[in-house]
Design a protein around this motif. Structure first.
Motif, PDB file in Angstrom:
ATOM      1  N   VAL A   1       0.472 -60.635  41.018  1.00  0.00           N
ATOM      2  CA  VAL A   1      -0.886 -61.140  41.267  1.00  0.00           C
ATOM      3  C   VAL A   1      -1.335 -62.012  40.096  1.00  0.00           C
ATOM      4  O   VAL A   1      -1.598 -63.200  40.270  1.00  0.00           O
ATOM      5  CB  VAL A   1      -1.884 -59.981  41.510  1.00  0.00           C
ATOM      6  CG1 VAL A   1      -3.298 -60.522  41.711  1.00  0.00           C
ATOM      7  CG2 VAL A   1      -1.460 -59.147  42.725  1.00  0.00           C
ATOM      8  N   ALA A   2      -1.409 -61.454  38.898  1.00  0.00           N
ATOM      9  CA  ALA A   2      -1.836 -62.223  37.731  1.00  0.00           C
ATOM     10  C   ALA A   2      -0.740 -63.161  37.242  1.00  0.00           C
ATOM     11  O   ALA A   2      -1.018 -64.147  36.570  1.00  0.00           O
ATOM     12  CB  ALA A   2      -2.263 -61.276  36.600  1.00  0.00           C
ATOM     13  N   GLU A   3       0.507 -62.855  37.578  1.00  0.00           N
ATOM     14  CA  GLU A   3       1.678 -63.643  37.174  1.00  0.00           C
ATOM     15  C   GLU A   3       1.666 -63.918  35.671  1.00  0.00           C
ATOM     16  O   GLU A   3       1.802 -65.051  35.212  1.00  0.00           O
ATOM     17  CB  GLU A   3       1.763 -64.935  37.984  1.00  0.00           C
ATOM     18  CG  GLU A   3       1.949 -64.674  39.475  1.00  0.00           C
ATOM     19  CD  GLU A   3       2.085 -65.934  40.308  1.00  0.00           C
ATOM     20  OE1 GLU A   3       2.123 -67.053  39.757  1.00  0.00           O
ATOM     21  OE2 GLU A   3       2.159 -65.795  41.539  1.00  0.00           O
ATOM     22  N   LEU A   4       1.539 -62.834  34.905  1.00  0.00           N
ATOM     23  CA  LEU A   4       1.487 -62.946  33.449  1.00  0.00           C
ATOM     24  C   LEU A   4       2.820 -63.433  32.899  1.00  0.00           C
ATOM     25  O   LEU A   4       3.880 -62.904  33.253  1.00  0.00           O
ATOM     26  CB  LEU A   4       1.162 -61.586  32.830  1.00  0.00           C
ATOM     27  CG  LEU A   4      -0.218 -61.016  33.132  1.00  0.00           C
ATOM     28  CD1 LEU A   4      -0.366 -59.658  32.460  1.00  0.00           C
ATOM     29  CD2 LEU A   4      -1.317 -61.952  32.658  1.00  0.00           C
ATOM     30  N   PRO A   5       2.793 -64.430  32.014  1.00  0.00           N
ATOM     31  CA  PRO A   5       4.041 -64.895  31.382  1.00  0.00           C
ATOM     32  C   PRO A   5       4.713 -63.732  30.650  1.00  0.00           C
ATOM     33  O   PRO A   5       4.049 -62.888  30.058  1.00  0.00           O
ATOM     34  CB  PRO A   5       3.562 -65.962  30.396  1.00  0.00           C
ATOM     35  CG  PRO A   5       2.231 -66.393  30.910  1.00  0.00           C
ATOM     36  CD  PRO A   5       1.617 -65.181  31.570  1.00  0.00           C
ATOM     37  N   GLY A   6       6.005 -63.721  30.690  1.00  0.00           N
ATOM     38  CA  GLY A   6       6.751 -62.643  30.062  1.00  0.00           C
ATOM     39  C   GLY A   6       6.965 -61.461  30.986  1.00  0.00           C
ATOM     40  O   GLY A   6       7.850 -60.648  30.756  1.00  0.00           O
ATOM     41  N   VAL A   7       6.140 -61.349  32.000  1.00  0.00           N
ATOM     42  CA  VAL A   7       6.305 -60.299  33.012  1.00  0.00           C
ATOM     43  C   VAL A   7       6.722 -60.934  34.332  1.00  0.00           C
ATOM     44  O   VAL A   7       7.710 -60.540  34.937  1.00  0.00           O
ATOM     45  CB  VAL A   7       5.011 -59.472  33.192  1.00  0.00           C
ATOM     46  CG1 VAL A   7       5.174 -58.429  34.295  1.00  0.00           C
ATOM     47  CG2 VAL A   7       4.607 -58.802  31.885  1.00  0.00           C
ATOM     48  N   ALA A   8       5.972 -61.958  34.754  1.00  0.00           N
ATOM     49  CA  ALA A   8       6.280 -62.616  36.028  1.00  0.00           C
ATOM     50  C   ALA A   8       7.639 -63.305  36.003  1.00  0.00           C
ATOM     51  O   ALA A   8       8.339 -63.342  37.015  1.00  0.00           O
ATOM     52  CB  ALA A   8       5.184 -63.633  36.374  1.00  0.00           C
ATOM     53  N   ASP A   9       8.027 -63.837  34.847  1.00  0.00           N
ATOM     54  CA  ASP A   9       9.279 -64.589  34.777  1.00  0.00           C
ATOM     55  C   ASP A   9      10.435 -63.779  34.181  1.00  0.00           C
ATOM     56  O   ASP A   9      11.528 -64.293  33.983  1.00  0.00           O
ATOM     57  CB  ASP A   9       9.087 -65.874  33.980  1.00  0.00           C
ATOM     58  CG  ASP A   9       8.506 -65.645  32.589  1.00  0.00           C
ATOM     59  OD1 ASP A   9       8.184 -64.481  32.242  1.00  0.00           O
ATOM     60  OD2 ASP A   9       8.366 -66.626  31.844  1.00  0.00           O
ATOM     61  N   ALA A  10      10.210 -62.499  33.913  1.00  0.00           N
ATOM     62  CA  ALA A  10      11.266 -61.653  33.348  1.00  0.00           C
ATOM     63  C   ALA A  10      12.284 -61.283  34.417  1.00  0.00           C
ATOM     64  O   ALA A  10      11.943 -61.163  35.599  1.00  0.00           O
ATOM     65  CB  ALA A  10      10.659 -60.374  32.758  1.00  0.00           C
ATOM     66  N   GLU A  11      13.514 -61.112  33.990  1.00  0.00           N
ATOM     67  CA  GLU A  11      14.546 -60.600  34.896  1.00  0.00           C
ATOM     68  C   GLU A  11      14.214 -59.139  35.215  1.00  0.00           C
ATOM     69  O   GLU A  11      13.666 -58.417  34.365  1.00  0.00           O
ATOM     70  CB  GLU A  11      15.919 -60.680  34.239  1.00  0.00           C
ATOM     71  CG  GLU A  11      16.407 -62.100  34.025  1.00  0.00           C
ATOM     72  CD  GLU A  11      16.666 -62.842  35.329  1.00  0.00           C
ATOM     73  OE1 GLU A  11      17.134 -62.205  36.304  1.00  0.00           O
ATOM     74  OE2 GLU A  11      16.381 -64.049  35.375  1.00  0.00           O
TER      75      GLU A  11
END
Length: 195
Positions: A164-174
């Motif tokens: 939802v928030a697509e926080l960097p470091g979380v949304a793009d993490a493997e």
């Protein structure tokens, strides 16, 4: 003149049951909804509800358009040794949520829960009892509600941050990076001594 009595099984029966379940869940919450009550609201025999759905968990999943059968996912999680339940849980949920359909559905469900108190209550009852409560129960009966609630906060927070928030470091993490980071926290909650 419309026919009297229960509706027969047919193409529309499943859809009628799902729609009745949505209405019942909205009015009574997860805990207050019964399969018999859904059958009554849909105008079908309770056996027909059981024909289409393996229980209240499966009916909830269909009504909320969850893209997986929660009971099957949790059954798989529970096969892990107790000291690996956190890892099993995070990996299983990311495996479901990270699919294209899963991302859309989980984001919609979390957005709805964040903005509608009734949806949040419904989601909370379902998650704590049917999902995280079962996992916490596998780790032991003492302090079950507290441990399940703590696991829910972590997993819902992860879902919200990633989808939802697509926080960097979380949304793009493997996914495996998140498993390595989050699973130990989940395991620590599961291992808390009972009260």
């Amino acid at each position: 003149m419309s026919p009297r009595g229960r509706r027969p099984a047919g193409e529309d029966a499943r859809a009628q049951i799902v729609e009745a379940a949505r209405t019942e869940l909205a009015a009574k919450g997860y805990d207050g909804t019964s399969l018999r009550g859904v059958a009554r609201a849909a105008g079908v025999d309770p056996a027909l509800v059981h024909h289409y759905f393996a229980g209240k968990t499966a009916l909830f999943a269909a009504a909320m358009e969850v893209p997986f059968d929660p009971r099957q996912v949790i059954d798989g999680v529970l096969e892990a040794p107790v000291d690996r339940l956190g890892e099993s849980l995070v990996r299983a949920f990311l495996g479901v949520w990270d699919t294209p359909e899963g991302r859309v559905r989980i984001a919609a469900l979390l957005r709805s829960a964040a903005t509608h108190p009734d949806a949040m209550t419904l989601l909370e009852q379902f998650l704590v009892r049917e999902i995280f409560g079962r996992v916490a129960g596998r780790a032991g009966p003492r302090g079950l509600e507290r441990r399940a609630g703590l696991v829910a906060t972590q997993m819902i927070g992860l879902g919200f941050a990633r989808y939802v928030a697509e926080l960097p470091g979380v949304a793009d993490a493997e996914a495996e990076e998140l498993v390595a980071a989050v699973a130990p926290v989940i395991q620590r909650y599961l291992d808390l001594p009972g009260s």
